[in-house]
Write a protein that holds these residues in place. Structure first.
Motif, short mmCIF file in Angstrom:
data_model
loop_
_atom_site.label_atom_id
_atom_site.label_comp_id
_atom_site.label_asym_id
_atom_site.label_seq_id
_atom_site.Cartn_x
_atom_site.Cartn_y
_atom_site.Cartn_z
N PHE A 192 -26.67 -0.16 72.98
CA PHE A 192 -26.38 -1.33 72.13
C PHE A 192 -27.59 -1.76 71.31
O PHE A 192 -27.43 -2.28 70.20
CB PHE A 192 -25.87 -2.49 72.98
N LEU A 193 -28.79 -1.56 71.84
CA LEU A 193 -29.99 -1.86 71.05
C LEU A 193 -30.03 -0.98 69.80
O LEU A 193 -30.33 -1.46 68.69
CB LEU A 193 -31.25 -1.66 71.89
N PHE A 194 -29.71 0.30 69.95
CA PHE A 194 -29.74 1.19 68.79
C PHE A 194 -28.57 0.91 67.85
O PHE A 194 -28.72 0.98 66.63
CB PHE A 194 -29.72 2.65 69.23
N ILE A 195 -27.40 0.57 68.41
CA ILE A 195 -26.27 0.20 67.56
C ILE A 195 -26.62 -1.03 66.73
O ILE A 195 -26.29 -1.12 65.54
CB ILE A 195 -25.01 -0.06 68.41
N GLY A 196 -27.29 -1.99 67.36
CA GLY A 196 -27.72 -3.18 66.64
C GLY A 196 -28.67 -2.84 65.50
O GLY A 196 -28.58 -3.42 64.41
N TYR A 197 -29.56 -1.87 65.75
CA TYR A 197 -30.48 -1.43 64.69
C TYR A 197 -29.71 -0.79 63.54
O TYR A 197 -29.98 -1.09 62.37
CB TYR A 197 -31.49 -0.45 65.26
N LEU A 198 -28.75 0.08 63.85
CA LEU A 198 -27.95 0.71 62.80
C LEU A 198 -27.16 -0.33 62.02
O LEU A 198 -27.03 -0.24 60.79
CB LEU A 198 -26.99 1.74 63.41
N ALA A 199 -26.60 -1.32 62.72
CA ALA A 199 -25.86 -2.38 62.05
C ALA A 199 -26.75 -3.16 61.10
O ALA A 199 -26.32 -3.55 60.01
CB ALA A 199 -25.24 -3.32 63.09
N TYR A 200 -27.99 -3.38 61.52
CA TYR A 200 -28.96 -4.05 60.63
C TYR A 200 -29.23 -3.20 59.40
O TYR A 200 -29.34 -3.72 58.27
CB TYR A 200 -30.25 -4.32 61.40
N GLN A 201 -29.33 -1.89 59.58
CA GLN A 201 -29.60 -0.99 58.47
C GLN A 201 -28.47 -1.01 57.43
O GLN A 201 -28.73 -0.94 56.23
CB GLN A 201 -29.79 0.44 58.98
N VAL A 202 -27.23 -1.11 57.89
CA VAL A 202 -26.09 -1.09 56.96
C VAL A 202 -25.62 -2.50 56.61
O VAL A 202 -24.58 -2.68 55.99
CB VAL A 202 -24.91 -0.27 57.54
N LYS A 203 -26.41 -3.51 57.05
CA LYS A 203 -26.13 -4.91 56.73
C LYS A 203 -24.73 -5.35 57.19
O LYS A 203 -23.96 -5.94 56.43
CB LYS A 203 -26.30 -5.16 55.22
N ALA A 204 -24.42 -5.05 58.44
CA ALA A 204 -23.14 -5.44 59.02
C ALA A 204 -23.40 -6.51 60.08
O ALA A 204 -23.63 -6.21 61.25
CB ALA A 204 -22.45 -4.24 59.64
N GLN A 205 -23.38 -7.78 59.67
CA GLN A 205 -23.75 -8.87 60.56
C GLN A 205 -22.84 -8.97 61.78
O GLN A 205 -23.30 -9.23 62.89
CB GLN A 205 -23.73 -10.21 59.81
N ALA A 206 -21.54 -8.76 61.57
CA ALA A 206 -20.60 -8.86 62.69
C ALA A 206 -20.97 -7.87 63.80
O ALA A 206 -20.95 -8.22 64.99
CB ALA A 206 -19.17 -8.61 62.21
N PHE A 207 -21.33 -6.64 63.41
CA PHE A 207 -21.68 -5.63 64.40
C PHE A 207 -23.02 -5.95 65.07
O PHE A 207 -23.22 -5.65 66.25
CB PHE A 207 -21.74 -4.25 63.75
#
Length: 358
Positions: free
Chosen positions: A167-182
């Motif tokens: 989940f830490l890495f998923i959060g990083y990827l979500a930050y990269q693609v600017k997906a706040q909900a994720f």
């Protein structure tokens, strides 16, 4: 600020609820009874997953944009937590568990619109999959990964620590693609896992149960698929690395059971963590070793996240084969690690004293 608040609120709610639910579990006899297949020797409450779910859902409702997809994830997670609690209480069969997982997966597919629509560079021409292939494929992937993390929950803190890294890495990827909900969902899950590990680290005083392990698997795979489809630069194959060890463990166990003429769904003590302990590692050492292997996979995902799909797939298969060979072959040959006193005295001694002093 929202992300830190999400993590903090989820952690605090989970930690506050846990002792209350533990006492309730003892009164309701919602405990995991030791048997020949279990590692623990005393009855342990299986209510941790419910506390995690409550801890995670509050910040998600407060701060995540309530899109159809987010609502579908919450609804699907609620279905799995409900089926998981029933399983923790009644010990339902694998068919009933599959039924709950299929319902949850169909909610995010049909209502949330989550579909694996492309296999990236694995098929030339960037071919878009029709719904009659896309929907069953997505269903199989979601159910398979949900089960993989469910099956990996065999040692204190194991599934929680693995998915924490995920989940830490998923959060990083979500930050990269600017997906706040994720981002909010990922950080909420991280917080709930932190809260769980306060009570679930060896020796555990509570288990997450099927309610927790299915919740972790379902949210991990749905958010991973959602993040990777946001941009063509990130391959969907990256999910194999992000969720790595549970996938390797499940595939190896299923193959081992089939080759031995047993049902692939019949529980046993042939998981990777069992085999690592057979080699002479202690409980906590086995957990840490799997943490390290999974952390290496997540680091690979970070380093090679923009590489081609074929390279990622081949790399993962080679990595998985290496891990299986390094663990299965020595176990098959009856190898036992020779322990040196200096490790237990110099390295593990200080940690043991900290644990004894709480």
């Amino acid at each position: 600020m929202i992300l830190f608040s999400t993590f903090l609120l989820s952690t605090i709610v989970t930690i506050i609820l846990m002792p209350v639910l533990i006492n309730l579990a003892y009164k309701l006899k919602l405990v995991d009874i030791p048997n020949s297949r279990k590692i623990h020797s005393d009855p342990i409450p299986r209510i941790g997953g419910f506390a995690m779910a409550l801890g995670a859902v509050l910040p998600i409702v407060l701060w995540a944009p309530m899109t159809r997809f987010v609502m579908s994830v919450l609804l699907g997670a609620a279905v799995l937590v409900a089926f998981g609690l029933i399983d923790d209480l009644k010990n339902i069969g694998f068919k009933e568990k599959f039924f709950g997982q299929i319902i949850a997966a169909l909610i995010v597919i049909l209502y949330g619109g989550l579909k694996i629509q492309s296999l990236g560079g694995l098929i030339s021409g960037n071919y878009i999959l029709p719904d009659w292939i896309s929907i069953p494929l997505t269903l199989v992937v979601i159910v398979a990964v949900t089960n993989a993390i469910n099956l990996s929950d065999g040692l204190d803190g194991l599934a929680g620590g693995i998915t924490l890294l995920t989940f830490l890495f998923i959060g990083y990827l979500a930050y990269q693609v600017k997906a706040q909900a994720f981002e909010v969902i990922a950080l909420a899950m991280v917080g709930s896992i932190f809260g769980l590990l306060r009570f679930n680290t060896h020796p555990a005083t509570v288990f997450m149960g099927d309610a927790g392990s299915q919740l972790l698997g379902f949210v991990a795979i749905t958010i991973t698929l959602a993040v990777t489809r946001r941009t063509p630069e990130i391959s969907p194959i990256l999910g194999l690395f992000i969720i790595g060890m549970p996938i390797v463990d499940t595939v190896s166990v299923m193959v081992d059971r089939i080759l031995a003429g047993r049902s692939p769904f019949k529980a046993d003590k042939n998981h990777l963590h069992h085999k690592i302990m057979n080699l002479g590692f202690y409980h906590s050492e086995s957990v840490i070793l799997i943490y390290i292997i999974h952390a290496i996979l997540v680091c690979f995902a970070f380093i090679f996240r923009y590489e081609s799909d074929r390279l990622l797939l081949v790399s993962f298969l080679l990595f998985a084969a290496t891990i299986i060979l390094l663990i299965f072959v020595p176990d098959y040959l009856g190898f036992k690690m020779k322990r040196h006193p200096i490790i237990d005295i110099v390295i593990k001694g200080p940690f043991r004293r900290l644990r004894e002093q709480h």
